[in-house]
Enzyme design. Structure first.
Site, PDB file in Angstrom:
ATOM      1  N   ASN A 143       4.330  45.359  30.983  1.00 54.39           N
ATOM      2  CA  ASN A 143       3.773  43.848  30.299  1.00 54.39           C
ATOM      3  C   ASN A 143       3.257  42.728  31.221  1.00 54.39           C
ATOM      4  O   ASN A 143       2.913  41.392  30.564  1.00 54.39           O
ATOM      5  CB  ASN A 143       4.997  43.585  28.952  1.00 54.39           C
ATOM      6  CG  ASN A 143       6.028  43.428  29.232  1.00 54.39           C
ATOM      7  OD1 ASN A 143       6.259  42.602  30.322  1.00 54.39           O
ATOM      8  ND2 ASN A 143       6.696  42.801  27.831  1.00 54.39           N
ATOM      9  N   TYR A 172      23.590  41.196  27.863  1.00 52.03           N
ATOM     10  CA  TYR A 172      22.732  42.121  28.598  1.00 52.03           C
ATOM     11  C   TYR A 172      23.680  43.429  28.513  1.00 52.03           C
ATOM     12  O   TYR A 172      22.615  44.306  28.577  1.00 52.03           O
ATOM     13  CB  TYR A 172      22.714  41.216  30.091  1.00 52.03           C
ATOM     14  CG  TYR A 172      22.538  41.902  30.514  1.00 52.03           C
ATOM     15  CD1 TYR A 172      20.679  42.501  31.023  1.00 52.03           C
ATOM     16  CD2 TYR A 172      22.804  41.955  32.252  1.00 52.03           C
ATOM     17  CE1 TYR A 172      20.290  43.575  31.630  1.00 52.03           C
ATOM     18  CE2 TYR A 172      22.516  43.426  33.217  1.00 52.03           C
ATOM     19  CZ  TYR A 172      20.870  43.264  32.620  1.00 52.03           C
ATOM     20  OH  TYR A 172      20.270  44.705  34.577  1.00 52.03           O
ATOM     21  N   ASN A 230      24.506  44.863  42.654  1.00 52.56           N
ATOM     22  CA  ASN A 230      22.737  43.738  43.325  1.00 52.56           C
ATOM     23  C   ASN A 230      22.109  44.076  44.247  1.00 52.56           C
ATOM     24  O   ASN A 230      22.696  44.308  45.242  1.00 52.56           O
ATOM     25  CB  ASN A 230      24.059  42.533  43.961  1.00 52.56           C
ATOM     26  CG  ASN A 230      25.130  41.688  42.492  1.00 52.56           C
ATOM     27  OD1 ASN A 230      24.832  41.147  41.651  1.00 52.56           O
ATOM     28  ND2 ASN A 230      26.460  42.043  42.386  1.00 52.56           N
ATOM     29  N   HIS A 268      19.665  35.143  40.925  1.00 52.35           N
ATOM     30  CA  HIS A 268      20.503  35.731  42.146  1.00 52.35           C
ATOM     31  C   HIS A 268      21.158  35.081  43.462  1.00 52.35           C
ATOM     32  O   HIS A 268      20.092  34.281  43.794  1.00 52.35           O
ATOM     33  CB  HIS A 268      19.809  37.217  42.378  1.00 52.35           C
ATOM     34  CG  HIS A 268      19.254  38.017  41.212  1.00 52.35           C
ATOM     35  ND1 HIS A 268      17.790  38.886  40.902  1.00 52.35           N
ATOM     36  CD2 HIS A 268      19.940  37.900  40.631  1.00 52.35           C
ATOM     37  CE1 HIS A 268      18.468  39.150  39.967  1.00 52.35           C
ATOM     38  NE2 HIS A 268      19.394  39.345  39.344  1.00 52.35           N
TER      39      HIS A 268
HETATM   40  P1  NAD Z   1      12.041  42.563  36.945  1.00 58.47           P
HETATM   41  O1  NAD Z   1      12.700  41.312  36.036  1.00 58.47           O
HETATM   42  O2  NAD Z   1      11.896  41.761  37.543  1.00 58.47           O
HETATM   43  O3  NAD Z   1      11.829  44.061  36.477  1.00 58.47           O
HETATM   44  C1  NAD Z   1      11.780  44.365  34.903  1.00 58.47           C
HETATM   45  C2  NAD Z   1      10.021  44.937  34.680  1.00 58.47           C
HETATM   46  O4  NAD Z   1      10.253  44.938  33.509  1.00 58.47           O
HETATM   47  C3  NAD Z   1       9.247  43.373  35.250  1.00 58.47           C
HETATM   48  O5  NAD Z   1       8.065  43.516  35.126  1.00 58.47           O
HETATM   49  C4  NAD Z   1       9.012  42.482  33.422  1.00 58.47           C
HETATM   50  O6  NAD Z   1       7.216  42.704  33.079  1.00 58.47           O
HETATM   51  C5  NAD Z   1       9.332  44.062  32.464  1.00 58.47           C
HETATM   52  N1  NAD Z   1       9.092  44.592  32.003  1.00 58.47           N
HETATM   53  C6  NAD Z   1      10.410  43.917  30.660  1.00 58.47           C
HETATM   54  N2  NAD Z   1      10.076  43.963  29.368  1.00 58.47           N
HETATM   55  C7  NAD Z   1       9.527  44.524  28.992  1.00 58.47           C
HETATM   56  C8  NAD Z   1       8.412  45.413  27.979  1.00 58.47           C
HETATM   57  N3  NAD Z   1       9.104  45.156  26.469  1.00 58.47           N
HETATM   58  N4  NAD Z   1       7.235  46.318  27.763  1.00 58.47           N
HETATM   59  C9  NAD Z   1       7.006  46.037  29.527  1.00 58.47           C
HETATM   60  N5  NAD Z   1       7.533  45.685  30.218  1.00 58.47           N
HETATM   61  C10 NAD Z   1       8.632  44.977  30.222  1.00 58.47           C
HETATM   62  O7  NAD Z   1      14.031  43.436  37.143  1.00 58.47           O
HETATM   63  P2  NAD Z   1      14.563  43.440  38.225  1.00 58.47           P
HETATM   64  O8  NAD Z   1      15.098  42.886  39.430  1.00 58.47           O
HETATM   65  O9  NAD Z   1      13.527  44.355  38.975  1.00 58.47           O
HETATM   66  O10 NAD Z   1      15.530  44.789  37.553  1.00 58.47           O
HETATM   67  C11 NAD Z   1      14.521  46.062  37.054  1.00 58.47           C
HETATM   68  C12 NAD Z   1      15.509  46.515  35.865  1.00 58.47           C
HETATM   69  O11 NAD Z   1      17.522  47.157  37.589  1.00 58.47           O
HETATM   70  C13 NAD Z   1      16.246  45.984  34.772  1.00 58.47           C
HETATM   71  O12 NAD Z   1      16.147  47.149  33.725  1.00 58.47           O
HETATM   72  C14 NAD Z   1      17.601  45.238  35.011  1.00 58.47           C
HETATM   73  O13 NAD Z   1      18.717  45.145  34.174  1.00 58.47           O
HETATM   74  C15 NAD Z   1      18.575  46.753  35.875  1.00 58.47           C
HETATM   75  N6  NAD Z   1      19.501  45.812  37.475  1.00 58.47           N
HETATM   76  C16 NAD Z   1      18.826  44.915  38.352  1.00 58.47           C
HETATM   77  C17 NAD Z   1      19.775  44.574  39.026  1.00 58.47           C
HETATM   78  C18 NAD Z   1      18.857  43.696  39.700  1.00 58.47           C
HETATM   79  O14 NAD Z   1      20.534  43.288  40.648  1.00 58.47           O
HETATM   80  N7  NAD Z   1      17.868  42.802  40.142  1.00 58.47           N
HETATM   81  C19 NAD Z   1      21.460  44.878  39.157  1.00 58.47           C
HETATM   82  C20 NAD Z   1      21.608  45.688  37.804  1.00 58.47           C
HETATM   83  C21 NAD Z   1      20.040  46.779  36.995  1.00 58.47           C
END
Ligand code: NAD
Length: 341
Positions: A43, A152, A181, A198
């Site tokens: 989205n 979360y 991370n 981050h």
């Molecule tokens: P991010 O926010 O960059 O990516 C998430 C994507 O999902 C975004 O592009 C956002 O637009 C999309 N999105 C969110 N809700 C949506 C919805 N309802 N419908 C359609 N699209 C939607 O996050 P990230 O850092 O790439 O993390 C990806 C996943 O990994 C997440 O689920 C996060 O919780 C998990 N995670 C990330 C980390 C980290 O260090 N970055 C650590 C642990 C877990």
């Protein structure tokens, strides 16, 4: 059973939900490089259209939108789904718990319902170290007690439990990958979050002169230098773990749970010092108070995925992780340059 040597799989058609985000976009690139057919749904609330390779179909819409998802599932016959969509800011989740449960659990249910209706039974889910809360054992193994300390982490744990229920009810097979991370970049794809919370991108923002300094939250923890220790895993290593997990999920036809980290912890001060060495710049910092609910040490045991799938981090060195992020940042000073920053 050893899956490490049995990964010669045929090309699959994979839906990557959240594939315009940081980790998702790198996984899309990896899958596509391996010859899989990838379709992205996002989205763009937190992601970037420019993070999706031009040749990959990007359907802009919400995973909570039943009609939209149905149309996408009807257009392609997916073999598997990877679900990266989430709101993932711990502090924001404390302020806005309902939005977090709505997005991370409620909308995820629509995705599962659509998978069920279209007969798609394989899902890789982005889970998190936050499901464990304050750890009793470090490095944290998969079966450690799960006591998340914020909405979360709870939203992710609830979704993991929903996946177990769906497995019992209609045979869903899921791989939950609990990232610690994620950090680092490739020359093409990197981290561009707004707001950024981050540590590594924040520290690099200071190095690049975009922020005056960084605040270290507490230096009186029971660690060698008093600052918190975290586990940083290179996104390319994460992306490879997704590919291994996908192959194993289909071969084994049974669900998987893996913690994914470097296995090595680095303190906040070590990150700052290493970033100074990598960038050749001084990174001013000040010591602030501790943040509520910040555990002193969060380090993953990734032994299970190493043993079962033969996964091994190729970029375990903090300096290499930071150098890749710095290279991307220098080449993309405004991130993806689409105003989401
Ligand atoms: P991010 O926010 O960059 O990516 C998430 C994507 O999902 C975004 O592009 C956002 O637009 C999309 N999105 C969110 N809700 C949506 C919805 N309802 N419908 C359609 N699209 C939607 O996050 P990230 O850092 O790439 O993390 C990806 C996943 O990994 C997440 O689920 C996060 O919780 C998990 N995670 C990330 C980390 C980290 O260090 N970055 C650590 C642990 C877990």
């Amino acid at each position: 059973m050893d899956f490490a040597h049995s990964h010669e799989t045929t090309a699959m058609r994979i839906l990557v939900a959240g594939g315009a985000g940081y980790i998702g976009s790198l996984v899309v690139a990896e899958l596509s490089k391996l010859g899989h057919e990838v379709v992205v749904v996002d989205n763009l609330s937190r992601g970037h259209a420019r993070a999706v390779l031009a040749e990959i179909p990007l359907h802009v819409g919400d995973v909570g939108d039943e009609a939209f998802l149905n149309a996408v599932f009807a257009q392609y016959q997916f073999d598997a789904v990877m679900h990266f969509c989430a709101l993932s800011l711990v502090g924001e989740s404390v302020q806005k718990p309902l939005e977090y449960y709505q997005n991370n659990v409620g909308k995820g249910l629509t995705l599962l319902q659509t998978m069920k209706e279209h007969g798609v039974r394989y899902l890789i889910f982005s889970s998190t170290a936050a499901i464990f809360g304050e750890p009793e054992i470090v490095p944290i193994p998969e079966d450690a007690p799960k006591k998340p300390t914020n909405p979360y982490g709870r939203s992710k744990l609830i979704f993991e439990e929903v996946l177990e229920d769906c497995e019992r009810a209609w045979g869903l097979r899921s791989a939950c990958l609990r990232y610690f991370n994620a950090a680092g970049a490739t020359p093409e794809l990197g981290e561009d979050h707004q707001p950024e919370t981050h540590l590594i991108p924040l520290v690099l923002d200071v190095a690049a002169g975009r922020r005056p300094s960084i605040t270290v939250f507490g230096n009186d923890y029971p660690t060698p230098d008093g600052t918190c220790i975290r586990d940083y895993i290179h996104v390319v290593d994460l992306a490879r773990a997704h590919v291994l997990a996908l192959n194993a999920l289909l071969e084994r036809d049974a669900s998987l749970r893996y913690n994914l980290g470097n296995g090595k912890g680095f303190s906040v001060l070590e990150v700052i010092r290493t970033a100074e060495r990598v960038t050749g710049r001084i990174i001013p910092f000040e010591i602030g108070p501790r943040r509520a609910g910040d555990p002193a040490v969060l380090v993953a045991s990734s032994e299970r995925i190493q043993t079962e799938l033969g996964w091994k981090p190729q970029y375990p060195e903090l300096a290499d992780i930071i150098a890749s992020a710095w290279e991307w940042r220098q080449a993309h000073p405004d991130g993806y340059g689409d105003g989401h920053r």
